[in-house]
Scaffold this motif. Structure first.
Motif, PDB file in Angstrom:
ATOM      1  N   ILE A 188       0.849  -1.203   0.000  1.00  0.00           N
ATOM      2  CA  ILE A 188       0.000   0.000   0.000  1.00  0.00           C
ATOM      3  C   ILE A 188       0.881   1.248   0.000  1.00  0.00           C
ATOM      4  CG2 ILE A 188      -1.855   1.233   1.192  1.00  0.00           C
ATOM      5  CD1 ILE A 188      -2.709  -1.479   2.353  1.00  0.00           C
ATOM      6  N   ALA A 189       1.960   1.185   0.760  1.00  0.00           N
ATOM      7  CA  ALA A 189       2.850   2.347   0.819  1.00  0.00           C
ATOM      8  C   ALA A 189       3.439   2.645  -0.559  1.00  0.00           C
ATOM      9  CB  ALA A 189       3.961   2.105   1.833  1.00  0.00           C
ATOM     10  N   LYS A 190       3.699   1.598  -1.320  1.00  0.00           N
ATOM     11  CA  LYS A 190       4.285   1.755  -2.650  1.00  0.00           C
ATOM     12  C   LYS A 190       3.365   2.529  -3.595  1.00  0.00           C
ATOM     13  CE  LYS A 190       7.643  -1.716  -3.951  1.00  0.00           C
ATOM     14  NZ  LYS A 190       7.826  -3.045  -4.517  1.00  0.00           N
ATOM     15  N   LEU A 191       2.072   2.364  -3.359  1.00  0.00           N
ATOM     16  CA  LEU A 191       1.102   3.008  -4.231  1.00  0.00           C
ATOM     17  C   LEU A 191       1.028   4.516  -4.010  1.00  0.00           C
ATOM     18  CD1 LEU A 191      -1.845   0.433  -3.883  1.00  0.00           C
ATOM     19  CD2 LEU A 191      -0.264   0.677  -5.794  1.00  0.00           C
ATOM     20  N   ARG A 192       1.619   4.971  -2.922  1.00  0.00           N
ATOM     21  CA  ARG A 192       1.514   6.399  -2.598  1.00  0.00           C
ATOM     22  C   ARG A 192       2.823   7.130  -2.878  1.00  0.00           C
ATOM     23  NH1 ARG A 192      -2.358   6.722   2.192  1.00  0.00           N
ATOM     24  NH2 ARG A 192      -3.658   4.965   1.712  1.00  0.00           N
ATOM     25  N   ASP A 193       2.683   8.395  -3.134  1.00  0.00           N
ATOM     26  CA  ASP A 193       3.884   9.201  -3.379  1.00  0.00           C
ATOM     27  C   ASP A 193       4.536   9.596  -2.062  1.00  0.00           C
ATOM     28  OD1 ASP A 193       3.185   9.048  -5.989  1.00  0.00           O
ATOM     29  OD2 ASP A 193       2.006  10.900  -5.943  1.00  0.00           O
ATOM     30  N   VAL A 194       3.697   9.788  -1.083  1.00  0.00           N
ATOM     31  CA  VAL A 194       4.221  10.294   0.190  1.00  0.00           C
ATOM     32  C   VAL A 194       4.100   9.208   1.247  1.00  0.00           C
ATOM     33  CG1 VAL A 194       4.092  12.229   1.818  1.00  0.00           C
ATOM     34  CG2 VAL A 194       3.081  12.438  -0.481  1.00  0.00           C
ATOM     35  N   SER A 195       5.110   9.143   2.100  1.00  0.00           N
ATOM     36  CA  SER A 195       5.025   8.196   3.211  1.00  0.00           C
ATOM     37  C   SER A 195       4.537   8.938   4.459  1.00  0.00           C
ATOM     38  CB  SER A 195       6.412   7.598   3.457  1.00  0.00           C
ATOM     39  OG  SER A 195       6.372   6.820   4.616  1.00  0.00           O
ATOM     40  N   PHE A 196       3.540   8.387   5.084  1.00  0.00           N
ATOM     41  CA  PHE A 196       3.001   9.035   6.271  1.00  0.00           C
ATOM     42  C   PHE A 196       3.513   8.340   7.527  1.00  0.00           C
ATOM     43  CE2 PHE A 196      -0.051  10.074   2.981  1.00  0.00           C
ATOM     44  CZ  PHE A 196      -0.294  11.420   3.209  1.00  0.00           C
ATOM     45  N   ASP A 197       4.025   9.133   8.435  1.00  0.00           N
ATOM     46  CA  ASP A 197       4.505   8.557   9.699  1.00  0.00           C
ATOM     47  C   ASP A 197       3.409   7.760  10.387  1.00  0.00           C
ATOM     48  OD1 ASP A 197       6.828   9.781   9.214  1.00  0.00           O
ATOM     49  OD2 ASP A 197       6.774  11.161  10.937  1.00  0.00           O
ATOM     50  N   ALA A 198       2.195   8.317  10.322  1.00  0.00           N
ATOM     51  CA  ALA A 198       1.089   7.691  11.056  1.00  0.00           C
ATOM     52  C   ALA A 198       0.876   6.242  10.627  1.00  0.00           C
ATOM     53  CB  ALA A 198      -0.192   8.490  10.843  1.00  0.00           C
ATOM     54  N   ASP A 199       1.055   5.962   9.332  1.00  0.00           N
ATOM     55  CA  ASP A 199       0.844   4.583   8.854  1.00  0.00           C
ATOM     56  C   ASP A 199       1.859   3.626   9.474  1.00  0.00           C
ATOM     57  OD1 ASP A 199      -1.134   5.688   7.353  1.00  0.00           O
ATOM     58  OD2 ASP A 199       0.055   5.768   5.504  1.00  0.00           O
ATOM     59  N   TRP A 200       3.082   4.128   9.633  1.00  0.00           N
ATOM     60  CA  TRP A 200       4.125   3.268  10.213  1.00  0.00           C
ATOM     61  C   TRP A 200       3.986   3.182  11.733  1.00  0.00           C
ATOM     62  CZ3 TRP A 200       6.873   0.155   7.182  1.00  0.00           C
ATOM     63  CH2 TRP A 200       6.841   0.439   5.821  1.00  0.00           C
ATOM     64  N   MET A 201       3.509   4.290  12.301  1.00  0.00           N
ATOM     65  CA  MET A 201       3.245   4.256  13.751  1.00  0.00           C
ATOM     66  C   MET A 201       2.164   3.217  14.066  1.00  0.00           C
ATOM     67  SD  MET A 201       4.958   6.371  15.620  1.00  0.00           S
ATOM     68  CE  MET A 201       3.888   6.492  17.024  1.00  0.00           C
ATOM     69  N   SER A 202       1.139   3.226  13.235  1.00  0.00           N
ATOM     70  CA  SER A 202       0.044   2.287  13.501  1.00  0.00           C
ATOM     71  C   SER A 202       0.520   0.844  13.308  1.00  0.00           C
ATOM     72  CB  SER A 202      -1.169   2.595  12.626  1.00  0.00           C
ATOM     73  OG  SER A 202      -0.893   2.298  11.278  1.00  0.00           O
ATOM     74  N   LEU A 203       1.435   0.654  12.360  1.00  0.00           N
ATOM     75  CA  LEU A 203       1.998  -0.696  12.184  1.00  0.00           C
ATOM     76  C   LEU A 203       2.741  -1.121  13.459  1.00  0.00           C
ATOM     77  CD1 LEU A 203       2.619  -3.093  10.224  1.00  0.00           C
ATOM     78  CD2 LEU A 203       4.756  -1.927   9.707  1.00  0.00           C
ATOM     79  N   LEU A 204       3.500  -0.192  14.015  1.00  0.00           N
ATOM     80  CA  LEU A 204       4.220  -0.521  15.254  1.00  0.00           C
ATOM     81  C   LEU A 204       3.245  -0.880  16.377  1.00  0.00           C
ATOM     82  CD1 LEU A 204       6.992   2.248  15.238  1.00  0.00           C
ATOM     83  CD2 LEU A 204       7.373  -0.229  15.152  1.00  0.00           C
TER      84      LEU A 204
END
Lengths: 320, 491
Positions: A188-204
């Protein structure tokens, strides 16, 4: 032990691990509904459905409307994953409990009572009731009940083959869930131009690794660090490398099977998976390809285990 | 709790009270303890026991009832008490009875002397569907055709009587132990003061019995409990017993027979099995010999048994001895084989295959209990006084069509014991099922699964039909001293 009992305990371990994983996924997803932007909520649901390799009710996610629409849709999705779908929390729990019921003579009485109490409580729940107040606490409590069961098992179960098959199921399921989740995150991250910290925080958070991350890297969230932690950190209890190490250890404890080399292929497979993570991960750029390799190997490993210990050919087995 | 409204009836023996309302000597302590507890306290105890059964998953399944997949058996928290003297009488009678039944089985599958000597008609034995011609010429190791027997006993004003022998796969022993654990934990002070004989060592005695039956030369026999599976009504009991004796709980698909030996599939390869405690009916035990469509059994199991390579407990073919028609001849068997008078009475039984008995039964349907010989669990039974004219008419037609399928017995005035019903003590009919084990010797745990007909006025104690359970306490010492009775108080 009886092959069917071994298989029952193996699946019991898998189902409870999966139920606990789903609880974690949903807990943090439901929390995002309170104050996070719709984009983030959408990301969360996409990650969940992709990692479970399932289609949401209605076939696709449509969370890009207004807030009311998002909440209503989330209610449907949470209901699906809590009670309705074949791998919902309820179904996983009920199947785990059914395996335990049939193997009650192989587990401790304390384990059975603990999980039966949780089951009786869960049976009374409905998504309407859960949704009325704080749904995240339902998922947190259910996960906690499964963790309590794990603790009771740890404290009371006899360390015979049954124990090792139970653990083997847990760790194989954990490997499969973790790789699926990480692959979905990357896709999903690959599909986006921008990486959002929140997405990785939620993964953690989903992986119960946020504290460990802060301790190592403070609040500066870097995707590659998150991945390294979740995949290779030997001190993180549920990192991929720890799970694979545990799989190999359980296989060693169970022993060779009916013949000297019955489980050799399974052991080799487990060793290769561990080596991929320990040796190849740091140097490779294509982490998604490597994770995919591990995921597929874990499916093969499951088949090899069943063939070695459960469904082996009678003529290959010397009688004792 | 008071017993002011407790209804004593001279026609029914009361397990706790004498006809004049004075508590029996062996029940005095129980009576006094109950008087000292409020109804609320007892209801709370009852609830706690119920909850503990639910939490621990002590359940049974009612066939055809999808809603009640895992149902708990209703347990009454007030124990029933037997004195040591009463128990000794039962113990002697049960030992005698099982001895005769095992001799009978050995005889009918070999020389059939009892038939030749005219003690029992040949058609009663060989016409019984449970008579297994496949067992001809076979001798059970140590004469233990029946190694585990559950005998249903009732008490009337005339004393104890045997209602039926369960010689195939008797169930209920797990509830005996579970009831004891639950009631003991709730009435601990009373339990300690009363001096009750233990039942919780049943598993050890069962294991000893099964080990004794293992093929010779197997010093550390491997024991497996064969269950029909998780959908069987007694699956909880199978789990319980497997755990108690440390046996593997196997299904037919886990076992195989190779070169006359039985093996189970384990994660470390095939392992030889020496004793199979089977909880699968004869019909389904071995598809090569009995029902070919059985998926529950093990092909070749009977062959391995006959070779002496595995012990089967109970032996196939024992069902003929607990057939409801054959039952009528058990007192004669005791006289014939043991040259003794029966210590436990039978219920007078009319065998409808005899024209006279059929006529008598049809003329007195409203006063009799009519049973189908092939049914159990309280199914297929007509309780005359509780039946409608239409039910009797239907039954009469069926009996005319196939008289050999029926027997009739008088309606017994079953004894009653106090039960906690909606916060009050009310009398309910009870029976008891002690379990008799026979390996190289006969052993009986001093206790029983005591069943209660919880519906007011009902005589049907079967759990599948509204019955429940009660703990049965056998006192360690005989307190039936007549002098002590003088101290009794009328309630």
């Amino acid at each position: 032990m009886l092959s069917r009992s071994a298989e029952g305990l193996y699946w019991m371990g898998r189902y409870f691990e999966r139920a606990e994983y789903l609880c974690r996924l949903l807990r943090w997803q439901v929390e995002t509904l309170v104050d996070r932007p719709i984009r983030e909520i959408y990301f969360g649901w996409s990650r969940i459905y992709m990692s479970l390799n399932r289609q949401p009710p209605g076939g696709r996610l449509e969370l890009l409307g207004n807030d009311d629409y998002t909440l209503a849709d989330s209610y449907t999705l949470a209901g699906d994953l809590t009670f309705e779908s074949p791998d919902s929390i309820w179904n996983c729990f009920a199947l785990g409990r059914e395996n335990a019921r049939q193997m009650r003579h192989c587990i401790s009485a304390e384990m059975w009572t603990c999980l039966n109490l949780a089951y009786l409580g869960l049976r009374k729940s409905s998504i309407q009731e859960i949704w009325k107040t704080a749904p995240e606490s339902f998922y947190a409590e259910t996960a906690s009940e499964i963790n309590t069961l794990t603790g009771v098992a740890e404290a009371t179960m006899y360390r015979d083959e049954g124990w090792h098959f139970l653990q083997l199921g847990r760790f194989i399921e954990r490997v499969q869930c973790s790789t699926a989740l990480l692959l979905s995150q990357l896709a999903i991250a690959k599909l986006r131009d921008v990486s959002f910290d929140a997405d990785w925080m939620s993964l953690l958070r989903v992986c119960q690794a946020n504290d460990a991350y802060y301790r190592n890297y403070s609040v500066d969230v870097q995707p590659h660090r998150v991945l390294d932690l979740l995949v290779t950190d030997p001190s993180l209890h549920n990192s991929l490398c720890c799970s694979l190490k545990a799989v190999a250890a359980e296989l060693d404890a169970i022993g060779p099977g009916p013949q000297e080399h019955s489980s050799a292929a399974a052991r080799r497979m487990a060793g290769r998976m561990s080596a991929l993570i320990q040796n190849d991960w740091p140097d490779r750029e294509d982490h998604d390809a490597l994770l995919e390799q591990v995921r597929q190997s874990s499916w093969e490993l499951h088949d090899l285990l069943i063939a070695a210990y459960i469904n082996y050919a009678i003529e290959d087995s010397p009688a004792r | 709790m008071d017993f002011d409204d407790y209804n004593l009836d001279a026609d029914n023996y009361d397990e706790m009270f004498l006809p004049d309302g004075v508590p029996r000597e062996h029940s005095r302590l129980l009576y006094e303890t109950l008087r000292g507890l409020s109804a609320e306290e007892l209801v709370s105890i009852q609830e706690r026991i119920k909850r503990s059964f639910l939490n621990e998953g002590i359940t049974f399944t009612v066939y055809g009832d999808e809603e009640a997949d895992e149902r708990i058996i209703p347990i009454d928290c007030l124990p029933r008490i037997l004195s040591d003297a009463e128990w000794r009488q039962l113990e002697a009678g049960l030992t005698q009875r099982l001895g005769a039944l095992n001799r009978f089985l050995e005889d009918i599958y070999n020389e059939a002397r009892i038939i030749a000597d005219g003690v029992i008609p040949v058609e009663i034995v060989r016409g019984c569907p449970q008579y297994r011609i496949e067992m001809h010429g076979f001798s059970a190791p140590h004469g233990a055709w029946v190694a585990i027997c559950g005998t249903d006993l009732v008490r009337t004003n005339d004393g104890f009587m045997v209602l039926e022998d369960n010689l195939r796969v008797p169930s209920g022993v797990s509830y005996m132990v579970a009831n004891r654990k639950a009631v003991k934990a709730s009435l601990r002070r009373l339990y300690r003061k009363t001096g009750v004989q233990e039942v919780e060592h049943y598993g050890r005695i069962l294991l000893k019995t099964l080990r004794e039956l293992a093929p010779s030369g197997r010093s550390d026999p491997c024991i497996a409990l064969l269950t029909p599976g998780v959908y069987n009504s007694a699956f909880y009991e199978h789990l319980f017993l497997a755990r108690e004796i440390g046996a593997e709980l196997v299904e037919g698909r886990d076992l195989l027979v190779n070169n006359g030996f039985v093996y189970m599939r384990t994660s470390a390869g095939l392992r030889r099995v020496d004793v199979v405690y089977r909880r699968v009916d004869d019909d389904f035990l071995d598809p090569l010999v009995f029902r070919a469509d059985s998926l529950l059994g093990v092909p070749g199991l009977l062959h391995a048994y006959k070779l002496g390579n595995v012990a089967l407990v109970n032996s196939p073919g024992t069902g003929v001895a607990d057939d409801k028609s054959v039952y009528a001849y058990v007192p004669d068997m005791i006289r014939y084989y043991l040259c003794e008078e029966p210590l436990l009475a039978n219920v007078k039984t009319h065998i409808c295959r005899r024209p006279k008995d059929l006529e008598y039964t049809l003329d007195n349907l409203e006063n009799l209990v009519v049973k189908r010989v092939g049914e159990s669990g309280g199914y297929g039974m007509l309780v005359g006084p509780h039946s409608t004219p239409e039910e009797r008419e239907t039954y009469a037609k069926q009996m005319h069509a196939n008289p050999a399928d029926y027997i009739s017995q008088p309606v017994l005035a079953l004894s009653r014991a106090p039960c906690l019903i909606e916060g009050r003590a009310e009398p309910r009919h009870v029976d008891l099922r002690p379990f008799v084990l026979h390996g190289r010797e006969t052993r009986i745990v001093p206790g029983a699964f005591c069943r209660v007909a919880l519906r007011r006025g009902s005589l049907v104690v079967n759990s599948s039909q509204g019955g429940g359970g009660k703990d049965l306490w056998v006192l360690a010492q005989d307190d039936e001293d007549p002098k002590k009775r003088e101290r009794g108080k009328k309630h």
